[in-house]
Design a protein around this motif. Structure first.
Motif, short mmCIF file in Angstrom:
data_model
loop_
_atom_site.label_atom_id
_atom_site.label_comp_id
_atom_site.label_asym_id
_atom_site.label_seq_id
_atom_site.Cartn_x
_atom_site.Cartn_y
_atom_site.Cartn_z
N VAL A 112 0.84 -1.19 0.00
CA VAL A 112 0.00 0.00 0.00
C VAL A 112 0.88 1.24 0.00
O VAL A 112 1.79 1.36 0.83
N GLU A 113 0.61 2.16 -0.94
CA GLU A 113 1.39 3.39 -1.03
C GLU A 113 1.10 4.28 0.17
O GLU A 113 -0.06 4.53 0.51
N VAL A 114 2.15 4.76 0.83
CA VAL A 114 2.01 5.67 1.97
C VAL A 114 2.34 7.09 1.54
O VAL A 114 1.65 8.03 1.89
N ARG A 133 2.07 12.41 2.29
CA ARG A 133 1.08 11.49 1.74
C ARG A 133 0.51 12.05 0.44
O ARG A 133 0.62 13.26 0.18
N PRO A 134 -0.13 11.24 -0.38
CA PRO A 134 -0.69 11.73 -1.64
C PRO A 134 -1.70 12.87 -1.46
O PRO A 134 -1.83 13.72 -2.33
N ASP A 135 -2.37 12.92 -0.30
CA ASP A 135 -3.35 13.99 -0.07
C ASP A 135 -2.71 15.27 0.46
O ASP A 135 -3.38 16.23 0.79
N GLY A 136 -1.38 15.28 0.58
CA GLY A 136 -0.67 16.46 1.03
C GLY A 136 -0.40 16.52 2.52
O GLY A 136 0.36 17.37 2.98
N THR A 137 -0.99 15.63 3.30
CA THR A 137 -0.72 15.59 4.74
C THR A 137 0.62 14.90 4.98
O THR A 137 1.16 14.24 4.08
N ASP A 169 -5.65 6.29 8.00
CA ASP A 169 -6.26 7.43 7.33
C ASP A 169 -7.21 8.16 8.27
O ASP A 169 -7.96 7.54 9.02
N ARG A 170 -7.18 9.48 8.22
CA ARG A 170 -8.11 10.26 9.05
C ARG A 170 -9.55 9.90 8.72
O ARG A 170 -10.41 9.86 9.58
N ALA A 171 -9.81 9.64 7.44
CA ALA A 171 -11.17 9.27 7.03
C ALA A 171 -11.56 7.94 7.68
O ALA A 171 -12.70 7.77 8.13
#
Length: 183
Positions: A112-114, A133-137, A169-171
Motif C-alpha cells: 500500500v502506497e504511503v 502522503r498523496p493527499d498532502g498531509t 487514514d483520518r477518514a
C-alpha cells in the motif's frame, strides 16, 4: 551536491557561540572544526567552524570571525550547507545518508502506497522520516528496524510495517468513530 546540514539557533553566552539544529546524520564530520560551510542566505557566509561542543544535549558552534554575542545573534536562522560527494557512502552496511533517503517512495509490506520521504528529522533519541502522503498531509515514521523493514535504493523505496494507528487514514478514523457512536 550541496546539502543543508544545520540551522543556526540563538546565541549562547557572550563569546560568539551559537546553538545549532543539526540536520545531518554525521555532525562530527560535517560540522567539525575547520569545516567551511556555505550559507542560506548566501550573504552570511561562507562560515568556517572554529570550535564545537555539546552542552546540555545541544550542539554549540563558534565560527571564525564571530567573537561576541551580537555577531552570533546576527546569524540566527541561517542554514549551513555542506558540499557532499553524491557517490559517498556511509561506512556501515545498514547506514544511509539523508540525501539517499529523501524522495524515496514509502510503501507498506502489503504494497500500500504511503507517500514520499521529504525530510529526515534527527531527534535526540531516534530519527524520523517525514513522509508526505498523496493527499498532502504528513506522517512521521520512526526510522527503526522494527518499522522500516527494507530500504531499496535501486528501486527507490522504503518498505514499512507500521503499528496500528501510525498511518491510519483520518477518514478511516472518522468512519470508525461514527460507527462506534451509532452503536
Amino acid at each position: 551536491m550541496q546539502l543543508v546540514v544545520a540551522r543556526i539557533g540563538r546565541a549562547h553566552g557572550i563569546k560568539g557561540e551559537v546553538t545549532v539544529e543539526v540536520r545531518t546524520d554525521e555532525p562530527e564530520l560535517r560540522l567539525a572544526p575547520g569545516a567551511v560551510l556555505a550559507t542560506d542566505p548566501a550573504a552570511a557566509g561562507p562560515l568556517t567552524v572554529a570550535s564545537g561542543r555539546v552542552h546540555s544535549g545541544r550542539l554549540l558552534l563558534r565560527f571564525d570571525g564571530v567573537q561576541d554575542r551580537t555577531a552570533a545573534e546576527a546569524l540566527r536562522n541561517i542554514l549551513l550547507i555542506a558540499d557532499v560527494d553524491p557517490d559517498e557512502l556511509p561506512e556501515g552496511e545498514d547506514e544511509y545518508y539523508d540525501h539517499q533517503l529523501v524522495d524515496l517512495d514509502v510503501v507498506t509490506v502489503d504494497g500500500v502506497e504511503v507517500g514520499r520521504i521529504t525530510e529526515i528529522s534527527h531527534l535526540p533519541y531516534q530519527d524520523l522520516f517525514v513522509v508526505e502522503r498523496p493527499d498532502g498531509t504528513e506522517v512521521l515514521v520512526p526510522f527503526v528496524e522494527r518499522i522500516v523493514t527494507e530500504i531499496d535504493l535501486d528501486e527507490q523505496r522504503a518498505v514499512i510495517d507500521p503499528p496500528p494507528g501510525l498511518i491510519d487514514d483520518r477518514a478511516e478514523i472518522a468512519s470508525s468513530r461514527a460507527s462506534r457512536e451509532e452503536a
